[in-house]
Design a protein around this motif. Structure first.
Motif, PDB file in Angstrom:
ATOM      1  N   VAL A  41      42.457  27.139  40.316  1.00 58.40           N
ATOM      2  CA  VAL A  41      41.535  28.243  40.083  1.00 58.40           C
ATOM      3  C   VAL A  41      40.571  27.835  38.980  1.00 58.40           C
ATOM      4  O   VAL A  41      40.973  27.397  37.911  1.00 58.40           O
ATOM      5  CB  VAL A  41      42.287  29.528  39.681  1.00 58.40           C
ATOM      6  CG1 VAL A  41      41.315  30.631  39.341  1.00 58.40           C
ATOM      7  CG2 VAL A  41      43.225  29.962  40.794  1.00 58.40           C
ATOM      8  N   ARG A  44      37.861  33.550  37.680  1.00 61.84           N
ATOM      9  CA  ARG A  44      38.180  34.833  38.324  1.00 61.84           C
ATOM     10  C   ARG A  44      37.154  35.851  37.854  1.00 61.84           C
ATOM     11  O   ARG A  44      36.753  35.842  36.697  1.00 61.84           O
ATOM     12  CB  ARG A  44      39.574  35.306  37.932  1.00 61.84           C
ATOM     13  CG  ARG A  44      40.684  34.519  38.554  1.00 61.84           C
ATOM     14  CD  ARG A  44      42.039  35.164  38.215  1.00 61.84           C
ATOM     15  NE  ARG A  44      43.098  34.481  38.892  1.00 61.84           N
ATOM     16  CZ  ARG A  44      43.841  33.517  38.344  1.00 61.84           C
ATOM     17  NH1 ARG A  44      43.632  33.165  37.090  1.00 61.84           N
ATOM     18  NH2 ARG A  44      44.785  32.930  39.032  1.00 61.84           N
ATOM     19  N   THR A  46      35.705  40.149  38.676  1.00 53.69           N
ATOM     20  CA  THR A  46      35.804  41.426  39.366  1.00 53.69           C
ATOM     21  C   THR A  46      34.411  42.025  39.452  1.00 53.69           C
ATOM     22  O   THR A  46      33.670  42.032  38.474  1.00 53.69           O
ATOM     23  CB  THR A  46      36.745  42.389  38.620  1.00 53.69           C
ATOM     24  OG1 THR A  46      38.027  41.783  38.517  1.00 53.69           O
ATOM     25  CG2 THR A  46      36.857  43.728  39.339  1.00 53.69           C
ATOM     26  N   GLN A  56      37.617  41.426  44.065  1.00 59.64           N
ATOM     27  CA  GLN A  56      38.183  40.381  43.218  1.00 59.64           C
ATOM     28  C   GLN A  56      37.777  39.032  43.803  1.00 59.64           C
ATOM     29  O   GLN A  56      37.951  38.806  45.005  1.00 59.64           O
ATOM     30  CB  GLN A  56      39.717  40.459  43.214  1.00 59.64           C
ATOM     31  CG  GLN A  56      40.274  41.758  42.701  1.00 59.64           C
ATOM     32  CD  GLN A  56      40.114  41.892  41.204  1.00 59.64           C
ATOM     33  OE1 GLN A  56      40.104  40.908  40.474  1.00 59.64           O
ATOM     34  NE2 GLN A  56      39.973  43.121  40.743  1.00 59.64           N
ATOM     35  N   GLU A  58      38.216  34.890  43.297  1.00 63.02           N
ATOM     36  CA  GLU A  58      38.917  33.789  42.649  1.00 63.02           C
ATOM     37  C   GLU A  58      38.253  32.507  43.130  1.00 63.02           C
ATOM     38  O   GLU A  58      38.388  32.126  44.285  1.00 63.02           O
ATOM     39  CB  GLU A  58      40.389  33.835  43.050  1.00 63.02           C
ATOM     40  CG  GLU A  58      41.275  32.957  42.245  1.00 63.02           C
ATOM     41  CD  GLU A  58      42.727  33.189  42.613  1.00 63.02           C
ATOM     42  OE1 GLU A  58      43.167  32.616  43.625  1.00 63.02           O
ATOM     43  OE2 GLU A  58      43.403  33.947  41.893  1.00 63.02           O
ATOM     44  N   GLN A  59      37.504  31.877  42.264  1.00 67.59           N
ATOM     45  CA  GLN A  59      36.767  30.663  42.622  1.00 67.59           C
ATOM     46  C   GLN A  59      37.676  29.459  42.426  1.00 67.59           C
ATOM     47  O   GLN A  59      38.312  29.304  41.389  1.00 67.59           O
ATOM     48  CB  GLN A  59      35.520  30.536  41.755  1.00 67.59           C
ATOM     49  CG  GLN A  59      34.647  29.377  42.112  1.00 67.59           C
ATOM     50  CD  GLN A  59      33.445  29.272  41.192  1.00 67.59           C
ATOM     51  OE1 GLN A  59      33.246  30.099  40.309  1.00 67.59           O
ATOM     52  NE2 GLN A  59      32.658  28.250  41.389  1.00 67.59           N
ATOM     53  N   ARG A  60      37.715  28.593  43.430  1.00 66.68           N
ATOM     54  CA  ARG A  60      38.500  27.369  43.375  1.00 66.68           C
ATOM     55  C   ARG A  60      37.571  26.184  43.562  1.00 66.68           C
ATOM     56  O   ARG A  60      36.370  26.352  43.649  1.00 66.68           O
ATOM     57  CB  ARG A  60      39.593  27.411  44.432  1.00 66.68           C
ATOM     58  CG  ARG A  60      40.587  28.541  44.149  1.00 66.68           C
ATOM     59  CD  ARG A  60      41.613  28.679  45.237  1.00 66.68           C
ATOM     60  NE  ARG A  60      42.567  29.708  44.902  1.00 66.68           N
ATOM     61  CZ  ARG A  60      43.780  29.481  44.435  1.00 66.68           C
ATOM     62  NH1 ARG A  60      44.203  28.248  44.253  1.00 66.68           N
ATOM     63  NH2 ARG A  60      44.587  30.476  44.152  1.00 66.68           N
ATOM     64  N   ALA A  64      36.591  29.988  47.799  1.00 57.19           N
ATOM     65  CA  ALA A  64      36.722  31.209  47.006  1.00 57.19           C
ATOM     66  C   ALA A  64      37.606  32.170  47.785  1.00 57.19           C
ATOM     67  O   ALA A  64      37.528  32.245  49.016  1.00 57.19           O
ATOM     68  CB  ALA A  64      35.369  31.850  46.741  1.00 57.19           C
ATOM     69  N   ARG A  65      38.462  32.888  47.077  1.00 61.11           N
ATOM     70  CA  ARG A  65      39.283  33.943  47.676  1.00 61.11           C
ATOM     71  C   ARG A  65      38.628  35.253  47.278  1.00 61.11           C
ATOM     72  O   ARG A  65      38.597  35.594  46.100  1.00 61.11           O
ATOM     73  CB  ARG A  65      40.709  33.865  47.158  1.00 61.11           C
ATOM     74  CG  ARG A  65      41.407  32.565  47.508  1.00 61.11           C
ATOM     75  CD  ARG A  65      42.751  32.448  46.819  1.00 61.11           C
ATOM     76  NE  ARG A  65      43.682  33.458  47.275  1.00 61.11           N
ATOM     77  CZ  ARG A  65      44.531  33.294  48.282  1.00 61.11           C
ATOM     78  NH1 ARG A  65      44.551  32.151  48.924  1.00 61.11           N
ATOM     79  NH2 ARG A  65      45.342  34.255  48.649  1.00 61.11           N
ATOM     80  N   THR A  72      42.241  39.759  51.922  1.00 62.79           N
ATOM     81  CA  THR A  72      41.720  38.576  51.245  1.00 62.79           C
ATOM     82  C   THR A  72      41.063  37.686  52.278  1.00 62.79           C
ATOM     83  O   THR A  72      41.635  37.416  53.330  1.00 62.79           O
ATOM     84  CB  THR A  72      42.849  37.812  50.532  1.00 62.79           C
ATOM     85  OG1 THR A  72      43.413  38.669  49.545  1.00 62.79           O
ATOM     86  CG2 THR A  72      42.337  36.543  49.878  1.00 62.79           C
TER      87      THR A  72
END
Length: 119
Positions: A41, A44, A46, A56, A58-60, A64-65, A72
């Motif tokens: 990750v 993150r 919001t 929400q 979550e960048q990887r 991204a999630r 999701t």
């Protein structure tokens, strides 16, 4: 149908247990989670979008999630002339500064608009 011999039961049970635990692949290799390193990750965030929808993100490293409305979605990193965004076959997530938008990949209609980063 012929009954299984008692000597095959331990093998059958171990195969079933391995499959249930996700510890076997058809080629005999390790499960995907053990074979590939975790995608760390990076960040993150919001967002609050129009209509009060909370998102929400979550960048990887390459994905991204994006989670909203109880689901999701995994989007892959795309680089283009206008910057960086994430997309899959259904959605594309664009963010710039403190604002973001999610569009449907087919047709480009907004799925989420007016998204603002929540501090």
């Amino acid at each position: 149908m012929t009954p299984l011999r008692s000597t095959r039961w331990p093998l059958l049970l171990s195969c079933v247990a391995a499959l249930a635990a996700g510890a076997a692949r058809a080629d005999g290799g390790p499960p995907p989670s053990a074979a590939a390193p975790a995608d760390p990750v990076i960040a993150r965030a919001t967002y609050r979008c129009q209509g009060g929808v909370q998102v929400q993100v979550e960048q990887r490293t390459g994905t991204a999630r994006v989670t909203f409305a109880g689901r999701t979605r995994i989007l892959r990193l795309v680089r283009d002339a206008s910057g960086t965004h994430y997309q899959n076959a259904q959605f594309a997530w664009f963010s710039r500064g403190n604002t973001a938008t999610m569009r449907r990949t087919q047709g480009g209609q907004p799925a989420l608009s007016g998204c603002v980063l929540v501090p």
